[in-house]
Scaffold this motif. Structure first.
Motif, short mmCIF file in Angstrom:
data_model
loop_
_atom_site.label_atom_id
_atom_site.label_comp_id
_atom_site.label_asym_id
_atom_site.label_seq_id
_atom_site.Cartn_x
_atom_site.Cartn_y
_atom_site.Cartn_z
N ASP A 101 72.19 29.46 21.81
CA ASP A 101 71.43 30.94 22.42
C ASP A 101 71.18 31.26 23.90
O ASP A 101 70.03 31.63 24.33
CB ASP A 101 70.06 31.58 21.37
N ASN A 102 71.48 29.52 24.28
CA ASN A 102 71.08 29.92 26.09
C ASN A 102 72.16 30.26 26.51
O ASN A 102 72.42 30.05 27.56
CB ASN A 102 70.50 28.02 26.81
N ASP A 103 72.73 31.58 26.52
CA ASP A 103 73.69 32.53 26.91
C ASP A 103 73.26 33.13 27.93
O ASP A 103 71.64 33.93 27.77
CB ASP A 103 74.82 32.07 25.88
N ALA A 104 73.82 33.67 28.64
CA ALA A 104 73.53 35.19 29.39
C ALA A 104 72.28 36.25 28.93
O ALA A 104 71.79 36.46 29.56
CB ALA A 104 74.85 35.94 29.94
N GLY A 105 73.33 36.38 27.80
CA GLY A 105 72.59 37.45 27.02
C GLY A 105 71.18 37.32 26.22
O GLY A 105 70.13 38.13 25.87
N GLY A 106 70.90 35.68 25.99
CA GLY A 106 69.75 35.76 25.13
C GLY A 106 68.93 35.19 26.22
O GLY A 106 67.69 35.96 25.92
N ILE A 107 69.39 34.57 27.41
CA ILE A 107 68.17 34.30 28.76
C ILE A 107 67.67 36.07 28.86
O ILE A 107 66.26 35.90 29.58
CB ILE A 107 69.26 33.92 29.70
N ILE A 108 68.70 37.05 29.32
CA ILE A 108 68.15 38.38 29.20
C ILE A 108 67.87 38.89 28.55
O ILE A 108 65.66 39.49 28.90
CB ILE A 108 69.72 39.06 29.75
N VAL A 109 67.25 38.54 27.22
CA VAL A 109 66.61 39.50 26.52
C VAL A 109 65.17 38.00 26.08
O VAL A 109 64.06 38.94 26.70
CB VAL A 109 66.73 38.88 25.05
#
Length: 158
Positions: free
Chosen positions: A3-11
Motif C-alpha cells: 500500500d505504498n503505491d500512488a493510491g495509498g499515498i493519496i488516501v
C-alpha cells in the motif's frame, strides 16, 4: 511495503489532512489482519499447491468463484489505474508529459512481467523498498507531535 503505491499515498495524505492523528489507531488492527491474511494465503498455497481461485471453486462452486474473481479483476484494474495516474502526476512535476511517462511505465511493467526472472524482479522490488526510506526520514523531519501521535495510535477517540 504494501500500500505504498500512488493510491495509498493519496488516501493517507487526504486522511491526515482531514482528520490529523485520529485514524492512527487503525494501523495496529490493519497490520495484524494483513499479516494474518498473507500468512494464511501463503500456507494454503504451500499445503495444497493450489491458487486462491481453485480453493474458492472447490469450497463454494463456480458462480461464487466467478463473482470473486471478477471483483478481484475490477479492484486490481482500479489499483493499476491509480498507479499509472501516480506515474503521470509525479513525472509531470519534472515536466515529463503523461503521454510519454505512462506508455514508458507500461512498457517497463510489461517487460518485467514477461521477460524478467524471479531474481531480477525481486532485486528491483527490493531496491524500490530502499526508495521509500526518504519517506520515513521526511516524516521525522516535519517534527510531528510524537506524544499526540502515540496517544491516537493506542486509542480510538471519536
Amino acid at each position: 511495503m504494501v500500500d505504498n503505491d500512488a493510491g495509498g499515498i493519496i488516501v493517507y495524505s487526504e486522511a491526515g489532512a482531514r482528520w490529523g492523528y485520529l485514524p492512527l489507531w487503525t494501523l495496529l488492527p490493519i497490520t495484524i489482519v494483513l499479516i494474518m491474511v498473507q500468512e494464511m494465503c501463503s500456507r494454503m498455497g504451500a499445503v495444497t499447491g493450489k491458487g486462491l481461485s481453485d480453493l474458492i471453486r472447490e469450497e463454494f462452486g463456480l458462480r461464487v468463484t466467478f463473482v470473486w474473481m471478477s471483483l478481484l479483476v475490477l479492484v486490481n484494474l482500479a489499483n493499476i489505474m491509480a498507479n499509472f495516474a501516480g506515474i503521470a502526476g509525479s513525472l509531470e512535476l519534472f515536466h515529463i508529459s503523461r503521454y510519454v511517462s505512462v506508455p514508458l511505465g507500461a512498457i517497463v511493467v510489461w517487460l518485467l512481467g514477461s521477460k524478467g526472472t524471479y531474481q531480477s524482479v525481486e532485486k528491483i522490488f527490493l531496491f524500490a523498498c530502499v526508495v521509500y526510506v526518504p519517506t520515513i526520514i521526511s516524516g521525522v523531519l516535519v517534527q510531528p507531535d510524537w506524544k499526540e501521535a502515540a496517544i491516537y495510535t493506542a486509542s480510538s477517540r471519536f
